[in-house]
Design an enzyme around this catalytic site. Structure first.
Site, PDB file in Angstrom:
ATOM      1  N   LYS A 185      41.379  33.825  48.096  1.00  0.00           N
ATOM      2  CA  LYS A 185      42.598  33.707  47.293  1.00  0.00           C
ATOM      3  C   LYS A 185      43.562  32.671  47.886  1.00  0.00           C
ATOM      4  O   LYS A 185      43.349  32.167  48.986  1.00  0.00           O
ATOM      5  CB  LYS A 185      43.273  35.083  47.194  1.00  0.00           C
ATOM      6  CG  LYS A 185      42.429  36.120  46.446  1.00  0.00           C
ATOM      7  CD  LYS A 185      42.190  35.721  45.000  1.00  0.00           C
ATOM      8  CE  LYS A 185      41.517  36.794  44.163  1.00  0.00           C
ATOM      9  NZ  LYS A 185      40.073  36.918  44.402  1.00  0.00           N
TER      10      LYS A 185
HETATM   11  C1  LIG Z   1      41.139  38.854  38.718  1.00  0.00           C
HETATM   12  C2  LIG Z   1      40.974  39.735  39.913  1.00  0.00           C
HETATM   13  N1  LIG Z   1      41.422  40.997  39.862  1.00  0.00           N
HETATM   14  C3  LIG Z   1      41.310  41.829  40.921  1.00  0.00           C
HETATM   15  C4  LIG Z   1      40.721  41.415  42.089  1.00  0.00           C
HETATM   16  C5  LIG Z   1      40.560  42.396  43.198  1.00  0.00           C
HETATM   17  O1  LIG Z   1      41.166  42.006  44.377  1.00  0.00           O
HETATM   18  P1  LIG Z   1      40.563  42.511  45.783  1.00  0.00           P
HETATM   19  O2  LIG Z   1      39.296  41.782  46.025  1.00  0.00           O
HETATM   20  O3  LIG Z   1      41.650  42.135  46.749  1.00  0.00           O
HETATM   21  O4  LIG Z   1      40.386  43.977  45.682  1.00  0.00           O
HETATM   22  C6  LIG Z   1      40.250  40.090  42.188  1.00  0.00           C
HETATM   23  C7  LIG Z   1      39.674  39.513  43.411  1.00  0.00           C
HETATM   24  O5  LIG Z   1      38.782  39.710  44.042  1.00  0.00           O
HETATM   25  C8  LIG Z   1      40.370  39.235  41.075  1.00  0.00           C
HETATM   26  O6  LIG Z   1      39.906  37.981  41.103  1.00  0.00           O
END
Ligand SMILES: Cc1ncc(COP(=O)(O)O)c(C=O)c1O
Length: 380
Positions: A185
């Site tokens: 990210k």
């Molecule tokens: C659009 C989206 N929503 C939710 C997430 C979930 O985030 P995390 O991986 O930090 O749980 C991600 C990323 O991985 C994402 O790209």
């Protein structure tokens, strides 16, 4: 791991970043404490939100929002199918039903306010907007719609660290927003997330739920603010830790500068690739003049006559890593029983899209190599 000449994304930490991590480990206090509180305060100020709650992941932030809003069995939540699995999984985890809605178009691959309005039914309780690639999409119109129809607007702002629209930061426009600090990210900490909201009740509940539903956390007990605790409700271990908070504080200060670099690279992609037969850049700055994108990813649309697998293989052979954002969720076994109207734009977009590398320290030579490899892959 293949040795990419240009990986899809990349992270780079300075000696001072590493020192901030080392100092935290040397301090002997590792679990959620003063550094987490400082990161929350700084992040809240950066996005302009009254409350910021640091959690284990973006998924944890989304899940806590759903729990704190009391979503449950019988409730329906409208969301895009063109998103990561987590956006829909959290709805399923609270026993509510994801209802997938089509995206606006191939050049605007996000929820449209009119498409969402047409999908509202008697069981609809919430809408989740996902800022695709860091673009806010129609979040302002969705907030208006949610207000008018008495629905909760949740923002999946995983891509949107640095995204602004109408003078506000993505994630602060609906009732609550969820950011991700996953390794790929714009603010990469490996894992981690942040829930932001102006609603004091939602923030209080999220803080309690992130640490087992306890009335006082370890830090408060250690510092004599509380010697005992109550378990107010069954919660989770969604806590964040001091080392990542120390790194997060450092990355937050340079996020704006790194996003500007992403934006300049995106601009060059647009200029160069708009002239190439066979591909079309999806996202342009001029598309949303009132918005500032975080430029999280750079997706292209391939001419339907080109075979995507072959195109990606050619780029892979040239050392250029690619991805697809996203295989649609309504076609995944896990969500096949969820409701969806016809998602024509989503399916066409998902069949033709390819994401190419974008990261702040990508060199001019690396970007030139990606562009030349795309031109070659379109010709062969
Ligand atoms: C659009 C989206 N929503 C939710 C997430 C979930 O985030 P995390 O991986 O930090 O749980 C991600 C990323 O991985 C994402 O790209």
């Amino acid at each position: 791991m293949p040795d990419w000449i240009v990986p899809l994304g990349d992270v780079r930490y300075t000696g001072e970043d590493i020192e901030a991590l080392a100092a935290t480990y040397r301090s002997g206090w590792l679990s959620q404490g003063a550094k987490v509180a400082a990161f929350e305060a700084a992040f809240g100020e950066y996005v302009g939100s009254r409350h910021a709650v640091a959690v284990a992941s973006g998924t944890a932030a989304l899940h806590l929002i759903c729990v704190a809003l009391g979503l449950g069995a019988g409730d329906e939540v409208l969301l895009p199918s063109l998103t990561f699995a987590a956006t829909a999984a959290v709805v399923t985890h609270v026993a509510a039903t994801p209802v997938f809605v089509d995206v606006r178009s191939h050049s605007r691959p996000w929820l449209s306010a009119d498409g969402v309005e047409a999908a509202i039914g008697s069981r609809t309780r919430a809408i989740i907007n996902m800022s695709y690639g860091g673009h806010p999409g129609e979040v302002l119109a969705l907030a208006e719609l949610a207000r008018a129809r008495g629905l909760a607007l949740i923002e999946d702002a995983a891509h949107a660290a640095g995204t602004r629209v109408g003078g506000r930061h993505a994630g602060t426009i609906g009732i609550a927003g969820a950011f991700s600090f996953f390794a790929n990210k714009n603010l990469p900490l490996g894992e981690g997330g942040m829930l932001v909201t102006d609603d004091p009740q939602l923030a209080r509940r999220a803080r309690q739920l992130r640490s087992h539903g306890l009335s006082a956390d370890t830090w408060a007990r250690h510092h004599g603010h509380a010697s005992d605790y109550q378990v107010h409700e069954a919660g989770f271990n969604y806590r964040f830790d001091e080392a990542r908070a120390a790194l997060g504080l450092r990355l937050l200060w340079r996020l704006g500068q790194e996003n500007e670099r992403r934006s300049a690279l995106a601009e060059r992609y647009w200029t160069e690739l708009s002239r190439v037969d066979g591909v079309r850049p999806v996202l342009a700055r001029e598309q949303e003049p009132e918005a500032v994108s975080s430029w999280h990813i750079y997706p292209l649309l391939l001419d339907p006559k080109l075979d995507r697998d072959a195109f990606r293989s050619r780029l892979g052979a040239a050392g250029v890593q690619t991805s697809v954002h996203y295989p649609p969720l309504h076609l995944m076994p896990a969500f096949a029983t969820s409701r969806a109207s016809r998602l024509t734009a989503t399916e066409e977009y998902a069949r033709q899209t390819v994401t190419v590398p974008l990261f702040p320290h990508m060199s001019e030579e690396q970007q030139a190599h990606v562009i030349a490899s795309i031109v070659n892959a379109c010709r062969s």
